[in-house]
Scaffold this active site. Structure first.
Site, mmCIF file in Angstrom:
data_model
loop_
_atom_site.group_PDB
_atom_site.id
_atom_site.type_symbol
_atom_site.label_atom_id
_atom_site.label_comp_id
_atom_site.label_asym_id
_atom_site.label_seq_id
_atom_site.Cartn_x
_atom_site.Cartn_y
_atom_site.Cartn_z
ATOM 1 N N SER A 224 0.846 -1.199 0.000
ATOM 2 C CA SER A 224 0.000 0.000 0.000
ATOM 3 C C SER A 224 0.874 1.238 0.000
ATOM 4 O O SER A 224 1.946 1.262 0.632
ATOM 5 C CB SER A 224 -0.908 0.026 1.229
ATOM 6 N N TYR B 8 -2.492 -0.308 10.099
ATOM 7 C CA TYR B 8 -2.477 -0.704 8.693
ATOM 8 C C TYR B 8 -1.179 -0.242 8.032
ATOM 9 O O TYR B 8 -0.511 -1.019 7.333
ATOM 10 C CB TYR B 8 -3.679 -0.098 7.971
#
Length: 249
Positions: free
Chosen positions: A144, A158
């Protein structure tokens, strides 16, 4: 199917391949000529529909139920595919979870799940797959852009889990390089999927953070995966490549 078959004869294994980015990757690798096995956890109907679509276009696909957090299940799935199809040439670690929340309210269960699926499962699948790989093998993680930029509250865990993949691929590039196997991260920004649609209230907050004010399409992420899986990317390893519309610029 595309006319270019640059992955003809290759065997690919994709974790979490029934929906979203994973399904786009499965479709693209199959279109490039690879036989593609992929895992799913809950979406059996969707997974088997994807297999039928690929077979209807002349490709080969296999769907296997396996929880990415279950090391034994993932290892068994990879081993069975290697036996059936004669090895594994390409591994795409796509399965992931997104848990958001302020540290005051973030549960240890969600923390443990984030690490189990986003980090530990990547290591587990990679360890299992490279045991079957020959020279020219490819490991590609879906990371990501939040590994490089986390501009809003609630995303610490995250971002941490995706940042861990950067260190993992840099280290494993050294381990796998002498065997002629490459390993890289693809780091998407916002992607239009059913779990993160481009017309939500959350999406509207992201447009102003990007140089290109739109969400990516899953097929665009799959295109970068296809490149890294190909001979064209034989000299790319240990890299974390953003495909994020300038989110981290």
């Amino acid at each position: 199917m595309t006319s270019s078959k640059k992955l003809q004869g290759k065997v690919a294994f994709v974790t979490g391949g029934s929906r979203g980015i994973g399904a786009a990757v499965v479709r693209r690798l199959a279109a490039e000529g690879a036989a593609v096995a992929f895992t799913y956890q809950h979406s059996a109907d969707t997974a088997h529909a994807l297999v039928r679509d690929i077979e209807a276009e002349g490709g080969r696909a296999i769907a296997l139920r396996a929880d990415a957090a279950d090391a034994a299940a993932v290892g068994s799935a990879i081993d069975s595919v290697a036996r059936e199809l004669g090895g594994v040439d390409i591994l795409v670690n796509n399965a992931g979870v997104l848990r958001m929340g302020d540290i005051a309210d973030f549960s240890l269960d969600d923390f443990d799940l984030s690490v189990a699926v986003n980090v530990r499962a990547v290591f587990v699948a990679t360890k299992a797959a490279v045991a079957h790989m020959k020279t020219g093998g490819r490991v590609i993680n879906i990371g990501s852009t939040n590994a490089d930029r986390m501009p809003f509250a609630g995303g610490a865990v995250y971002a941490m889990s995706k940042s861990a993949l950067k260190g993992l691929v840099q280290g494993l590039a050294r381990d796998l390089g002498p065997r002629g196997i490459t390993i890289n991260n693809v780091q998407p920004g916002p992607v239009d999927t059913d779990m993160n649609p481009d017309h939500s209230e959350f999406a509207s907050t992201l447009y102003g953070m990007m140089a290109l004010p739109r969400y990516a399409q899953a097929a665009e992420i799959a295109g970068m995966v296809s490149y890294l899986a190909s001979e064209e990317a034989a000299f790319v390893t240990g890299a974390s490549l953003n495909i994020d519309g300038g989110f981290a610029a």
